[in-house]
Scaffold this motif. Structure first.
Motif, mmCIF file in Angstrom:
data_model
loop_
_atom_site.group_PDB
_atom_site.id
_atom_site.type_symbol
_atom_site.label_atom_id
_atom_site.label_comp_id
_atom_site.label_asym_id
_atom_site.label_seq_id
_atom_site.Cartn_x
_atom_site.Cartn_y
_atom_site.Cartn_z
ATOM 1 N N PHE A 30 37.713 53.075 26.776
ATOM 2 C CA PHE A 30 37.168 51.999 25.953
ATOM 3 C C PHE A 30 38.131 50.804 25.957
ATOM 4 O O PHE A 30 37.694 49.653 25.962
ATOM 5 N N ARG A 31 39.426 51.067 25.968
ATOM 6 C CA ARG A 31 40.425 50.002 26.108
ATOM 7 C C ARG A 31 40.228 49.303 27.456
ATOM 8 O O ARG A 31 40.257 48.081 27.542
ATOM 9 N N HIS A 32 40.024 50.098 28.496
ATOM 10 C CA HIS A 32 39.801 49.556 29.828
ATOM 11 C C HIS A 32 38.530 48.683 29.838
ATOM 12 O O HIS A 32 38.526 47.583 30.388
ATOM 13 N N GLY A 33 37.467 49.172 29.218
ATOM 14 C CA GLY A 33 36.225 48.406 29.116
ATOM 15 C C GLY A 33 36.427 47.088 28.398
ATOM 16 O O GLY A 33 35.881 46.051 28.802
ATOM 17 N N HIS A 34 37.209 47.115 27.320
ATOM 18 C CA HIS A 34 37.539 45.898 26.580
ATOM 19 C C HIS A 34 38.199 44.884 27.513
ATOM 20 O O HIS A 34 37.810 43.717 27.549
ATOM 21 N N ALA A 35 39.198 45.336 28.240
ATOM 22 C CA ALA A 35 39.952 44.437 29.119
ATOM 23 C C ALA A 35 39.060 43.855 30.213
ATOM 24 O O ALA A 35 39.093 42.642 30.461
ATOM 25 N N ILE A 36 38.276 44.689 30.853
ATOM 26 C CA ILE A 36 37.409 44.220 31.943
ATOM 27 C C ILE A 36 36.389 43.211 31.412
ATOM 28 O O ILE A 36 36.167 42.149 32.009
ATOM 29 N N TYR A 37 35.755 43.517 30.288
ATOM 30 C CA TYR A 37 34.781 42.597 29.699
ATOM 31 C C TYR A 37 35.448 41.264 29.360
ATOM 32 O O TYR A 37 34.935 40.201 29.689
ATOM 33 N N ALA A 38 36.597 41.322 28.710
ATOM 34 C CA ALA A 38 37.284 40.098 28.304
ATOM 35 C C ALA A 38 37.704 39.269 29.525
ATOM 36 O O ALA A 38 37.557 38.042 29.533
ATOM 37 N N ILE A 39 38.207 39.928 30.550
ATOM 38 C CA ILE A 39 38.622 39.213 31.765
ATOM 39 C C ILE A 39 37.415 38.535 32.420
ATOM 40 O O ILE A 39 37.503 37.384 32.863
ATOM 41 N N LYS A 40 36.286 39.212 32.462
ATOM 42 C CA LYS A 40 35.083 38.607 33.049
ATOM 43 C C LYS A 40 34.617 37.387 32.255
ATOM 44 O O LYS A 40 34.031 36.466 32.817
ATOM 45 N N MET A 41 34.883 37.387 30.966
ATOM 46 C CA MET A 41 34.476 36.263 30.115
ATOM 47 C C MET A 41 35.492 35.114 30.136
ATOM 48 O O MET A 41 35.171 34.004 29.725
ATOM 49 N N ALA A 42 36.700 35.371 30.619
ATOM 50 C CA ALA A 42 37.772 34.369 30.603
ATOM 51 C C ALA A 42 37.423 33.184 31.498
ATOM 52 O O ALA A 42 36.929 33.348 32.606
ATOM 53 N N LYS A 43 37.729 31.995 30.991
ATOM 54 C CA LYS A 43 37.432 30.762 31.724
ATOM 55 C C LYS A 43 38.663 30.143 32.371
ATOM 56 O O LYS A 43 38.544 29.337 33.277
ATOM 57 N N ASP A 44 39.844 30.500 31.869
ATOM 58 C CA ASP A 44 41.055 29.854 32.383
ATOM 59 C C ASP A 44 42.270 30.750 32.141
ATOM 60 O O ASP A 44 42.158 31.829 31.548
ATOM 61 N N ILE A 45 43.424 30.275 32.591
ATOM 62 C CA ILE A 45 44.655 31.055 32.477
ATOM 63 C C ILE A 45 45.060 31.283 31.021
ATOM 64 O O ILE A 45 45.614 32.329 30.687
ATOM 65 N N GLN A 46 44.743 30.342 30.143
ATOM 66 C CA GLN A 46 45.058 30.519 28.725
ATOM 67 C C GLN A 46 44.278 31.694 28.143
ATOM 68 O O GLN A 46 44.812 32.458 27.341
ATOM 69 N N ALA A 47 43.023 31.838 28.555
ATOM 70 C CA ALA A 47 42.223 32.966 28.081
ATOM 71 C C ALA A 47 42.801 34.283 28.607
ATOM 72 O O ALA A 47 42.859 35.268 27.875
ATOM 73 N N LEU A 48 43.251 34.293 29.850
ATOM 74 C CA LEU A 48 43.867 35.502 30.401
ATOM 75 C C LEU A 48 45.152 35.855 29.672
ATOM 76 O O LEU A 48 45.430 37.025 29.407
ATOM 77 N N LYS A 49 45.921 34.846 29.306
ATOM 78 C CA LYS A 49 47.155 35.065 28.530
ATOM 79 C C LYS A 49 46.808 35.667 27.166
ATOM 80 O O LYS A 49 47.470 36.607 26.702
ATOM 81 N N ALA A 50 45.751 35.148 26.538
ATOM 82 C CA ALA A 50 45.329 35.674 25.235
ATOM 83 C C ALA A 50 44.886 37.131 25.346
ATOM 84 O O ALA A 50 45.202 37.945 24.469
ATOM 85 N N ILE A 51 44.191 37.470 26.411
ATOM 86 C CA ILE A 51 43.761 38.850 26.634
ATOM 87 C C ILE A 51 44.983 39.752 26.772
ATOM 88 O O ILE A 51 45.059 40.825 26.174
ATOM 89 N N SER A 52 45.944 39.306 27.558
ATOM 90 C CA SER A 52 47.173 40.067 27.762
ATOM 91 C C SER A 52 47.890 40.304 26.433
ATOM 92 O O SER A 52 48.344 41.414 26.145
ATOM 93 N N GLN A 53 47.978 39.265 25.616
ATOM 94 C CA GLN A 53 48.628 39.400 24.309
ATOM 95 C C GLN A 53 47.834 40.329 23.398
ATOM 96 O O GLN A 53 48.416 41.103 22.641
#
Length: 178
Positions: free
Chosen positions: A140-163
């Motif tokens: 489920f953690r993995h699913g969260h990450a994959i979904y969030a990454i697919k929704m990310a529009k830019d590097i700032q969003a990817l940084k937020a996902i990582s955090q």
């Protein structure tokens, strides 16, 4: 999973837990030790703070966020209302249940050593009963990450996902989920 039937309070708890894991990306050890006071559903925030008793990896401290998916948030809110009606703010969100009555034990304030295993077992049993395939809590953690990454529009969003996943840097997130 969010719409799978539940007939007992234990099934309601594990369904809400699985949805919570997906929405938050939280690790199971942190989740089972999270007190009610660490969860703010109105602001979709989680205080993954060891000083509150949350057992995070490497004792990291962070405020993280739930994905804003209204249908799933409602499943979490339903359990949240139920557990808060019985437990005080120091009580665990993944509340202990009485083996005799199946009801929430209001005075249980600390997660035992085997709480993560109990959550995985409860998930396995409920999914089997519901006729759904088993996925470990970490999936489920993995699913969260994959979904969030697919929704990310830019590097700032990817940084937020990582955090939000409490990774030390974005390269860890990219290496695991990229």
């Amino acid at each position: 999973i969010a719409h799978a039937p539940v007939t007992t309070i234990g099934e309601k708890r594990i369904r809400a837990s699985a949805v919570f894991w997906y929405l938050s990306g939280i690790r199971i050890g942190a989740f089972v030790s999270m007190p009610l006071l660490a969860i703010d559903l109105d602001n979709l925030t989680l205080k993954q703070w060891p000083k509150l008793g949350v057992r995070t990896k490497f004792k990291k401290h962070a405020t993280t966020f739930l994905l804003n998916i209204p249908d799933l948030i409602e499943v979490v809110r339903e359990w949240d209302r139920e557990v808060r009606s019985v437990c005080n703010n120091e009580g665990l969100w993944f509340a202990r249940l009485s083996p005799d009555t199946g009801k929430v034990i209001p005075g249980a304030l600390h997660a035992g050593e085997y709480r993560a295993s109990i959550a995985a077992r409860d998930l396995r049993n409920w999914l089997k009963k519901a006729g759904l395939p088993f996925h470990s809590p970490h999936k489920f953690r993995h699913g969260h990450a994959i979904y969030a990454i697919k929704m990310a529009k830019d590097i700032q969003a990817l940084k937020a996902i990582s955090q939000n996943l409490m990774h030390s840097n974005i390269s860890i997130t990219d290496g695991i989920y990229g």
